[in-house]
Design an enzyme around this catalytic site. Structure first.
Site, short mmCIF file in Angstrom:
data_model
loop_
_atom_site.label_atom_id
_atom_site.label_comp_id
_atom_site.label_asym_id
_atom_site.label_seq_id
_atom_site.Cartn_x
_atom_site.Cartn_y
_atom_site.Cartn_z
N HIS A 4 0.87 -1.18 0.00
CA HIS A 4 0.00 0.00 0.00
C HIS A 4 0.92 1.24 0.00
CE1 HIS A 4 -2.64 3.02 1.88
NE2 HIS A 4 -3.67 2.26 1.59
N ASP B 25 3.28 -4.27 7.98
CA ASP B 25 2.07 -3.47 7.84
C ASP B 25 0.90 -4.45 7.94
OD1 ASP B 25 -0.20 -2.21 6.93
OD2 ASP B 25 0.61 -1.64 4.97
N GLN C 192 -4.34 -4.76 6.88
CA GLN C 192 -5.34 -5.69 6.35
C GLN C 192 -5.37 -6.99 7.13
OE1 GLN C 192 -7.63 -5.25 3.96
NE2 GLN C 192 -6.95 -3.15 3.64
N LYS D 253 -10.04 -0.69 10.79
CA LYS D 253 -10.13 -1.89 9.96
C LYS D 253 -10.30 -3.13 10.83
CE LYS D 253 -7.07 -0.20 6.27
NZ LYS D 253 -7.83 0.57 5.33
N CYS E 285 -4.77 2.69 -3.57
CA CYS E 285 -3.47 3.11 -3.01
C CYS E 285 -2.38 2.10 -3.32
CB CYS E 285 -3.55 3.38 -1.52
SG CYS E 285 -4.65 4.72 -1.12
#
Lengths: 152, 415
Positions: free
Chosen positions: B129, B206, B209, B232, B371
């Site tokens: 991303h 990261d 998600q 999220k 993104c």
């Protein structure tokens, strides 16, 4: 010099008709659907004109635009197309407002009054408005360049 | 309280989300398939937020009065819940930020000004991303370090055969997504961590998600930094987490100065507080940080395994169901290598038009580049449509996506 048949004035839906349809539909989603229809019915550009040079930047979808100046009538002819149909519908609105006008007429057209009348300022996302403004700027720049090259 | 091996009661889970019980302004049932952008909020999180504002609101770490004490206690309790959720060793390793993007910027700038020098390398991957690309480019520009990008295979997984050429003694930081927000690819974090540590690189994940779909234990996985967002994870917006191994947090420079992050301020210099305070300058989003706890408790109460099983079932059902859409291309690897994200294009239909027309059927999806511009460039497309699932989604909603696409194609005169 003008031998193109696409986006000819005769193929375009007049602005008044677009206004009336928008008023009749009322609901913004239905109006977007109508834009899709306008977009689907917009005459297509020849594939060889869809070049990088003719691309309008600032749009999320691909938009190509060509302007031709007719020395005899002293009018600017616009040809544009997008791969997204809602955007094509917006192009139909722009063409209805700008097609086959003199450069001076184009520069004097208050396009934001047209967008206002259609409520587009309220219903379009900022990204889409960006793209729309990109197209308007491109048309105005062509008109300005023409006017500077050949004052009327 | 964790219900191991108990299948997810989808109806009961869904019932906790008030927004999903209503119809939209046009009277349509809401089919929310944009969970990759933001998940919906359960009643418990909403209640907690209202509780803080209506019962004991005060700024954090400042008031000696009762409300202030209560806020501090609730914040620390939320921090402890997060520590337990990701398997961190110490509560002090959990830093509240405004979100994943902020966390990654704090790490990039902090590590950059502490350890990076000219010629050092930062390794990211092609499926990142922008939030895990741009901060590294920014710090590389400042320090003279170089950002390298690990390619992906044809089917949208990390190209591990090329890892040895990209991850070398020069690599100081390896930052990778736990789960691609476009392809859905789930990366093998233990393997990547081992490879990073073998060359002495710091391993950053990261998890924006993956946090909602994949269990993570930072210690056994060997994660040095982990970042994710509340919104999220069925939690509030405006709050995120930066987990950092304690010795690294002690060593790393803070990005923001001021407020609660100081130890002592003199006229000409200042010294920093201990982590996590060192990285929590200014007033942190403390209401949201407190309300993140019930979101995590909800996930823990049903168990991520049960969530994963249900979502995977939706994914395989969805991939099967969409097969009859003419001109459909689905991006990303086979279902066994990915989470519940279906990103696709339909020949002759622009993603923007598809997203609008799907919404006419009440189906909420994302369109655009998500993104991930470099990834879209690599795939040779400028935009795509993404349906991303959460635990409250149902087979009926997959059907609604399918029927919406059939109708959209018809509407665009493709049939």
């Amino acid at each position: 010099m003008i031998d193109k048949t696409n986006n000819d004035t005769t193929d375009l839906v007049p602005l008044q008709e677009i206004y009336e349809e928008f008023d009749f539909l009322g609901d913004s989603e239905a109006q977007m659907e109508y834009l899709i229809d306008l977009g689907l019915d917009l005459p297509r550009m020849p594939a060889d004109e869809k070049t990088e040079q003719n691309r309008v930047h600032g749009c999320q979808s691909n938009v190509w635009m060509v302007t031709d100046y007719d020395d005899d009538s002293r009018k600017l002819h616009l040809h544009a197309e997008s791969d997204a149909m809602i955007v094509n519908g917006l192009i139909a609105v722009l063409l209805a407002a700008f097609q086959s006008q003199t450069p001076r007429d184009i520069l004097e057209t208050d396009i934001h009054a047209v967008f206002d009348r259609l409520g587009l300022d309220r219903h379009l996302s900022p990204q889409r408005k960006n793209g729309l403004n990109g197209m308007v700027n491109r048309i105005r720049q062509s008109a300005l360049a023409r006017l500077e090259a050949q004052p009327d | 309280m964790t219900a191991i091996n108990t299948p997810l009661d989808v109806a009961a889970f869904r019932a906790q989300f008030p927004i999903l019980q209503q119809k939209d302004a046009h009277g349509r049932k809401v089919v929310y398939l944009d969970n990759g952008a933001s998940s919906q909020t359960p009643q418990s999180v909403i209640d907690r937020t209202v509780d803080v504002y209506s019962k004991f609101y005060a700024n954090a770490y400042r008031g000696a009065y009762e409300f202030g004490q209560r806020i501090d206690d609730e914040l620390e309790s939320s921090r402890e819940t997060i520590r337990n959720f990701i398997g961190a060793e110490r509560k002090e390793e959990i830093v509240f930020t405004s979100g994943t993007t902020a966390s990654l910027n704090v790490i990039a700038q902090g590590l950059g000004s502490t350890i990076l020098k000219e010629g050092d390398e930062i390794l990211i991957t092609l499926m990142e991303h922008h939030a895990n690309i741009v901060p590294w480019q920014m710090i590389a520009k400042r320090t003279g370090a170089v950002v390298r990008v690990l390619p992906i295979t044809e089917d949208g997984r990390l190209d591990l055969e090329q890892l040895p050429q990209h991850l070398t003694e020069k690599t100081k930081i390896f930052s990778v997504t736990g789960m691609s927000n476009m392809l859905g690819t789930i990366n093998d974090l233990p393997q990547l961590s081992a490879a990073a540590h073998a060359v002495g690189a710091i391993f950053v994940v990261d998890a924006a998600q993956s946090i909602l779909h994949e269990e993570i234990d930072v210690r056994s996985t060997g994660v040095d930094f982990l970042t994710f967002s509340g919104h999220k994870l069925y939690g509030p917006t405006g709050v995120g987490v930066m987990y950092g191994r304690h010795d690294l947090l002690e060593m790393m420079e803070p990005l923001l100065g001021g407020g609660h992050m100081i130890d002592r301020v003199y006229e000409d210099h200042s010294t920093w507080a201990q982590p996590p305070a060192k990285f929590e300058a200014g007033t942190i989003p403390f209401v949201q940080a407190i309300a993140l706890k019930p979101a995590i408790e909800l996930v823990q109460s049903v168990g991520l395994e049960a969530i994963k099983t249900h979502e995977h079932e939706l994914l395989t059902y969805g991939l099967e169901r969409l097969k009859d859409i003419p001109g459909l291309t689905v991006y990303g690897p086979a279902p066994e290598h990915k989470g519940a994200i279906i990103t696709f294009t339909v020949e002759g239909a622009h993603p923007q038009d598809l997203a609008f027309l799907l919404n006419r059927h009440g189906v909420c999806v994302r369109h655009g580049h998500h993104c991930t511009m470099p990834l879209h460039d690599h795939l040779g497309i400028s935009a795509s449509v993404r349906a991303s699932f959460a635990a409250y989604n149902t087979r009926d909603e997959v059907d609604a996506l399918h029927d919406g696409l059939v109708a959209a194609r018809k509407r665009l005169r493709l049939d």
